[in-house]
Design a protein around this motif. Sequence first.
Motif, PDB file in Angstrom:
ATOM      1  N   SER A   1      48.371  85.012  59.102  1.00 34.41           N
ATOM      2  CA  SER A   1      49.240  85.707  58.150  1.00 34.41           C
ATOM      3  C   SER A   1      48.510  85.826  56.814  1.00 34.41           C
TER       4      SER A   1
ATOM      5  N   ASP B   1      50.439  86.664  68.932  1.00 37.13           N
ATOM      6  CA  ASP B   1      49.717  87.249  67.810  1.00 37.13           C
ATOM      7  C   ASP B   1      48.706  86.216  67.323  1.00 37.13           C
TER       8      ASP B   1
ATOM      9  N   THR C   1      46.457  86.695  64.913  1.00 34.56           N
ATOM     10  CA  THR C   1      45.942  86.919  63.560  1.00 34.56           C
ATOM     11  C   THR C   1      46.599  85.965  62.567  1.00 34.56           C
TER      12      THR C   1
ATOM     13  N   HIS D   1      42.074  89.994  71.317  1.00 33.51           N
ATOM     14  CA  HIS D   1      40.944  90.622  70.612  1.00 33.51           C
ATOM     15  C   HIS D   1      40.480  91.914  71.278  1.00 33.51           C
TER      16      HIS D   1
ATOM     17  N   THR E   1      33.165  91.361  68.437  1.00 36.72           N
ATOM     18  CA  THR E   1      34.157  90.307  68.662  1.00 36.72           C
ATOM     19  C   THR E   1      34.770  90.439  70.053  1.00 36.72           C
TER      20      THR E   1
ATOM     21  N   ASN F   1      42.715  84.525  74.175  1.00 36.65           N
ATOM     22  CA  ASN F   1      41.728  84.988  73.190  1.00 36.65           C
ATOM     23  C   ASN F   1      41.282  86.419  73.467  1.00 36.65           C
TER      24      ASN F   1
ATOM     25  N   THR G   1      45.708  83.344  55.165  1.00 30.60           N
ATOM     26  CA  THR G   1      44.389  83.805  54.698  1.00 30.60           C
ATOM     27  C   THR G   1      44.185  83.406  53.241  1.00 30.60           C
TER      28      THR G   1
ATOM     29  N   MET H   1      50.240  83.367  63.259  1.00 34.67           N
ATOM     30  CA  MET H   1      49.968  83.114  64.667  1.00 34.67           C
ATOM     31  C   MET H   1      51.253  82.836  65.423  1.00 34.67           C
TER      32      MET H   1
ATOM     33  N   ALA I   1      39.863  94.414  68.704  1.00 35.98           N
ATOM     34  CA  ALA I   1      38.977  94.012  67.603  1.00 35.98           C
ATOM     35  C   ALA I   1      37.688  94.846  67.631  1.00 35.98           C
TER      36      ALA I   1
END
Lengths: 350, 399
Positions: free
Chosen positions: B6, B2, B4, A271, A278, A267, B10, A1, A274
């Motif tokens: 890493s 970002d 997501t 996404h 989602t 958010n 996960t 992140m 996605a």
Amino acid sequence: MDFTLSETRAMLADSLRGTLTRGADWAALAELGVPAALFTEAEGGYGGEGFDIALVFEELGRAGAVTPLLDTCILAGGLLAECGADVQVAAILSGESQGAFAHWEPGSRYSPEPMQTAARETDGGWRLTGHKAVVVNAPASDLILCSARLPDERTGLFLVASASSGVELRETPLMGGGDAAEIILDDTPAQLLTSDAASMIEARLARACLAQCAEALGLMQAIRDLTLDYLRTRNQFGQPIGRFQALQHRMADMLIEIEQVRSAVINLAGHLAADRQTREHHVSAAKVLTGEVARLVSEESIQMHGGIGLTEEYALGRHAIRLSLCDHRFGDVDYHLARFSALSHQENQS
Amino acid sequence: MDLTLSARDTAFREEVRDFLRAELPTRISEKVRLGRQLVKDDYLEWHALLRGRGWLAGNWPRAHGGAEWSAVERHLFDLEATAANAPRILPFGLVMLGPVLMKFGSDAQKTHYLPRILNDDDWWCQGYSEPGAGSDLASLRTSAVRDGDHYIVNGQKTWTTLGHYANRMFALVRTDPQAPKKQAGISFLLIDMESPGIEVRPIRLVDGTAEVNEVFLRDVRVPVENLVGRENDGWSIAKYLLTHERTGIAGVGFARAGLAALKRIAAQEREGGKPLARNALFAARIARVEIALMAMETTNLRVVAAAAAGQAPGPESSMLKVKGTQIRQEITDLIRRATGPYALPFQADALAPAGNTAPIGPDHAPAAAPQYFNNRKLSIYGGSNEIQRGIISKTMLGL
């Protein structure tokens, strides 16, 4: 992140902010290459990702700028790009063309289902008949994209030349700035771009919602700054009104809610690529939060200012109108609350 | 930008899930799920399992025996543990006092107390609030007067959470009543709860629990070496401690677990032959709080990420406190409403640690109303939400 801006995006934000403070029209924005930031490299641009859209529109909102970028680039331009209409996209990128998306219809509010505007195929091509409601930026557009029901009930996407015969535009200025038109189509010739446009349109509207929420976020910050200045400088009862706890706490609540909107925009931006479920959850979440907070921020800021907040000479009123009315495009708070629930329910069923 | 996770994060999440599946006893997770009161041994058992895995002190550096998790790892652990109905990790030693000792403690204090916190040799409680010092904490009056090698402590602390289990208390005491600013005469003192002169009395709450206490201190002798940092420097230590509470202050894990419970209950409760979840009005209420939570999770991660990147921990934690507690209170309110008429019976035995009466109504019913009332505390403790708004307007808005 990672919540930091890339160097390219930070530079774009800076130059855009500088240009906007000098006051920028469509030609100036095109010259600066702002439209290109909203298209991917494959489409001829250099951005086009969720965070590019969020960044550009937040800056536009912060400046209170009224531009055709959402309708021309995100809606019309994006749809054209997806349909491979490279010539028209190039004309948008250069600033030559402007566009609009004629989709919603009278009597169906935020969802054009079932679509009344119908397409009929003739020897010489397609013809459209119907009525499209409040088509933003249509008066200035040479590229009007129009959705219509095909004989096989699918949703088709068409390009209508605004100068073509059989198209009537009833033009109107908008309360929050800019123009729109009611479009009456009467056997109007149109060029079919794709005959299966439903999911393309939904994905495109997700981007439009992102752009709109990001613009609202920018407006909220502009309003917050104006209100803070006012609380610090306006004296009543022998002191700046910002010393009163009743106003301090309301201002603190505004700040908290604006940060919530920023998170919802992040958010959604993160996404956009996605899976559908989602992505659409985040679309409706962002629209609900933005719509609710937009109302809070515009009402509270006007109240804390008093009468000056509603005058034409002071920027707040214009910003507040623009901000409040974002709830009237692409679905309001109630529409998206119901939609969010329905999406959650579908998820549980599958 | 970002959002997501890493691959490493996960994998960590999977590790946590596996651990919880294998190690968290159902006996304990069922208590948490049903809102039954936990007792000392439940907490100690959970702590021991985490200790065995090296995960009890996720926030501590490895040098002190911690797991030194990143902010994201802490967040992930929190989400998984609450989703699995694990008890909370008690914050008093691990989250509150530990980091304070690492920063301000003497070498002797670090060597003595830090391993004891990690081993659960001590149970710490927090001696902050007093009957006359709630939101205005700096007006506290419990006094510590120097007498040779000791301080003599007199006063009263209150709202002491789980103080009845504690053998130690870290406390704010007044060492200089003449200080020009009330904040300047306060010290941070470690007190042995087994000392003569200490009396702990439970405060019974309307939900039937007694998790908080009053602590009376009468001529309690505390060795001078139990002073942390410099004398009269306690206020800055207290503020530092607050910044360390911040990552958990939003209560994202609790909110997520609460929302999941709310959705289960709304699917289970029926109305006119249909699940309550299909009632459009109730569904909209759930949607609204879920939407707020989705945004707040990201706000939380943004604040945590900024802090991890070295930005000064700031008043953002006040924003998280206000929003996080509003969301958690809203969720417990909706659970109460979803329970309908079965929220009316007061089934204390079904919530008692050793109760064994079968509850009247669905199994979520006994805790629904008590937890709603219990959670009013969220916007009161840790600096009431009004105090937080004051901090926001002063520091972020400059008003």
